[in-house]
Scaffold this motif. Structure first.
Motif, short mmCIF file in Angstrom:
data_model
loop_
_atom_site.label_atom_id
_atom_site.label_comp_id
_atom_site.label_asym_id
_atom_site.label_seq_id
_atom_site.Cartn_x
_atom_site.Cartn_y
_atom_site.Cartn_z
N THR A 384 0.70 -8.11 -2.51
CA THR A 384 1.99 -8.12 -1.81
C THR A 384 1.89 -7.49 -0.43
N ASN A 385 1.32 -6.28 -0.36
CA ASN A 385 1.26 -5.55 0.92
C ASN A 385 0.47 -6.32 1.97
N GLN A 386 -0.65 -6.89 1.56
CA GLN A 386 -1.50 -7.59 2.52
C GLN A 386 -0.81 -8.85 3.05
N LEU A 387 -0.16 -9.59 2.15
CA LEU A 387 0.53 -10.81 2.59
C LEU A 387 1.70 -10.49 3.51
N MET A 388 2.46 -9.43 3.19
CA MET A 388 3.59 -9.04 4.04
C MET A 388 3.08 -8.56 5.40
N ARG A 389 1.98 -7.82 5.39
CA ARG A 389 1.41 -7.33 6.65
C ARG A 389 0.92 -8.48 7.51
N CYS A 390 0.26 -9.45 6.90
CA CYS A 390 -0.23 -10.61 7.66
C CYS A 390 0.93 -11.42 8.22
N ALA A 391 1.98 -11.60 7.42
CA ALA A 391 3.15 -12.34 7.90
C ALA A 391 3.83 -11.59 9.05
N ASP A 392 3.84 -10.25 8.96
CA ASP A 392 4.42 -9.43 10.03
C ASP A 392 3.63 -9.60 11.32
#
Length: 669
Positions: A384-392
């Motif tokens: 979750t954290n990595q995908l949200m960070r990449c989308a950010d």
């Protein structure tokens, strides 16, 4: 029953206490309302007084501002501060420069006076009057006259009035409570105890209104009504618990999923996708221009806009997709099952289109859009954290590029990682002695003799391949430029002193950043370093760009004026690329204009601009230096145009202090 037991269980006494508390609260509320009215009247009178004073002084102040008469200006502000409540008076000119100012000594306030002033009246009661003259049938503003009133007399009057009002209210409250105690004639202890016993059996985690014992003989009186009300309260508690459960998972403004639950939905989607060997798309959405809309039209309009955005997203997405609000104007969308890029692109384009449609809020049409960053499981991350960070990160790329959406790429993460490495290294670079200075000579255009040099910083062990301009920009942004700038000043002053002893001294110029100029103690720091190394101030030159200068003109003007008064030379670097007007330039405490290299050795050198700068400098009594001189043709052209000093690779590239001594200083005399 003893008297003590009676008092302990007396409903009358309880009523009296409640009545006393309520009476006191009511008295305080009424008193507060009365005091607020009184305080409002006092403040209105004070503001009216400020306006009357400004009106009385307006004519003379206008004349003083227009004629720039400091004596008249001082007389006007002094006459204003001579009035009882006037603390400060300031007259500024049309460019914001202070023509005259006067201030009474501030007396130390007693604690109570200071508390009342800070919390109720305000530390400042200000008045301001723009000054205009009629010139060619047009009104022209020539200055601003402002005053500040001393709030202490208002606080003293307020305390005197507040004391009498509060004491009267409290006496009335005590009287009412005593009367109610006397009127209470019997106690209802038995039914109250029964109700209390039944209430104690209620489970607060699972309340049930049927737990309450019914009171048959009190069904129609106050006690029965009390039981009924408690039952209603229990029902309300059940409803409130349901609302709390809803708040734990829902955004209170838009009623879509909150940050916690949308992250949980993404986590569940990843688990499902891993099991089904499918994909999950994460869309990080940030609304463009939201801060401008929120600040200009108000938070109510901003909230309504967010609600409308949430509604549009819900309407656009499928029922099995999830949308949540992360906070502010940021939304997160989780899309499952779209294994084909074309399907995902269709959804993204629909979202983009619906967010770009006009919004009709507060009786006006508002246009905005969303910047959308997109990451995909499993290509861009496995949690979750990595995908949200990449989308950010992708969202910021979309916003920076001006496009409405952008897919995450690994290069973006690498750039962020490199930036973090540079920031971390910069924080300790001075301490680890990783910097050194090179010096680029400057010569007199007529004689060809050395007249000085510019100190240029170099980083020995930078962790990434980055230019000087690149790491200086990062240092500006993260604040480490202060320590770096201090090191440059110290090192340059040490070099100036050594060259002064050995070769008679040459001028050394150092660059000053915007963050340094914004420091309140910058002037004092420069002077202390000069004194520490016993440096001749005339051998130090500070280069300030037009951009830095104009960001805080008044503050820069004062700082540069003080430094120049101590003999330090001031030059404007990269002149011609900013927006320093002739009217400002004529007032600035500068000695040299450094013509930007783009006019000398750029793709399209500008003879007209260079001629204009040189002519303007001569008219103002300033010297000019051209940087970026790379060819003999450029040198001859600059000499012909009357430029005073030359700097560039034709003369010398930036070199070490030892090389400069060997090539230039040994033959200086």
């Amino acid at each position: 029953m003893s008297i003590i037991d009676y008092l302990r269980k007396s409903l009358a006494l309880t009523q009296a206490i409640i009545a006393l508390v309520l009476s006191i609260l009511i008295a305080l509320l009424v008193s507060g309302y009365s005091l607020s009215l009184h305080l409002s009247d006092q403040r209105d009178e004070a503001f009216s007084l400020a306006q009357e004073i400004l009106t009385a002084a307006e004519g003379g102040a206008t004349n003083a501002a227009w004629t720039l008469d400091p004596v008249l200006a001082e007389q006007i502000v002094a006459s204003m501060t001579a009035l009882g409540m006037v603390q400060d008076a300031v007259l500024t000119g049309e460019t914001g420069n202070i023509i005259a100012a006067d201030r009474k000594p501030v007396q130390e306030k007693k604690y109570l006076i200071a508390w009342v002033t800070s919390n109720f009246i305000g530390d400042e009661i200000l008045g301001e009057r723009k000054l205009y003259i009629e010139l060619n049938n047009e009104m022209r503003q020539v200055g601003v006259l402002s005053i500040k009133l001393n709030p202490t007399p208002l606080a003293q009057q307020f305390l005197t009035f507040a004391g009498s009002v509060i004491i009267t209210g409290l006496l009335q409250a005590v009287t009412i409570a005593l009367v109610l105690l006397w009127l209470s004639s019997w106690l209802l202890t038995s039914p109250l105890r029964r109700v209390t016993r039944s209430i104690s059996k209620i489970d607060p985690e699972n309340p049930d209104p049927r737990t309450l014992e019914s009171l048959t003989i009190h069904a129609t009186n106050e006690m029965g009504q009390l039981v009924n009300h408690i039952q209603q309260m229990l029902k309300g508690l059940i409803s409130a618990q349901e609302q709390l459960r809803n708040l734990a998972t829902r955004d209170p403004l838009t009623n879509i999923l909150n940050r916690t639950l949308i992250a949980d939905r993404l986590s569940q989607a990843i688990i499902t996708a891993k099991r089904n060997h499918s994909k999950v798309a994460v869309l990080f959405i940030d609304m463009d221009r939201f801060k401008t809309i929120n600040d200009s039209l108000g938070h109510d309009v901003g909230d309504t806009l967010l609600i409308e955005v949430a509604h549009r997203l819900l309407k656009t997405l499928r029922s099995n997709d999830a949308v949540g609000r992360l906070g502010g104007d940021e939304f997160l969308v989780v899309i499952e099952g779209n294994n084909e890029l074309s399907e995902l692109m269709y959804v993204v384009q629909r979202i983009d289109e619906t967010l770009t449609l006009p919004y009709f809020l507060a009786d006006r049409e508002i246009r905005t859009s969303g910047s959308i960053g997109i990451s995909i499981y499993p290509e861009n991350g496995a949690d979750t954290n990595q995908l949200m960070r990449c989308a950010d990160l992708a969202m910021y790329k979309a916003k920076a590029s001006g496009k409405h959406w952008h897919f995450y790429a690994k290069e973006m993460s690498d750039k962020v990682e490199a930036r973090l490495n540079i920031e971390a290294a910069l924080n300790y670079a001075v301490e680890r002695e990783e910097f050194h200075l090179n010096y680029q000579p400057k010569i007199n255009s007529e004689t060809g003799k050395l007249v000085g040099c510019e100190a240029l910083i170099r980083w020995n062990n930078n962790p990434e391949d980055i230019s000087v301009e690149g790491f200086i920009k990062i240092a500006e942004e993260n604040g480490s430029i202060i320590a770096i700038g201090n090191w440059v000043l110290e090192t340059a002053c040490q070099q100036i002193k050594r060259w002064e002893k050995e070769y008679g001294g040459i001028s050394v110029a150092i660059n000053v950043s915007a963050r340094q100029m914004q420091e309140d103690n910058y002037v004092e720091h420069v002077l202390s370093v000069i004194k520490k190394h016993d440096v001749n101030p005339k051998l130090l030159e500070l280069e300030i760009t037009e951009t830095v200068l104009m960001k805080a003109l008044d503050k820069s003007f004062i700082a540069l004026k003080k430094l120049r008064q101590h003999g330090i030379n001031i030059s404007i670097d990269d002149f011609g690329t900013g927006y320093c007007s002739l009217s400002y330039l004529s007032r600035l405490p500068v000695d040299i204009l450094k013509i930007d290299r783009s006019f000398v050795s750029g793709e399209q050198p500008s003879t007209a601009v260079l001629e204009m700068i040189v002519a303007m400098a001569k008219a103002l009594g300033l010297k000019t230096i051209a940087e970026g001189v790379e060819t003999q043709e450029q040198k001859d052209w600059l000499i012909q145009e009357g430029c005073d000093y030359l700097q560039g690779y034709l003369i010398s590239k930036p070199i070490s202090s030892k090389e400069l001594e060997e090539k230039f200083l040994v033959n200086l005399n």
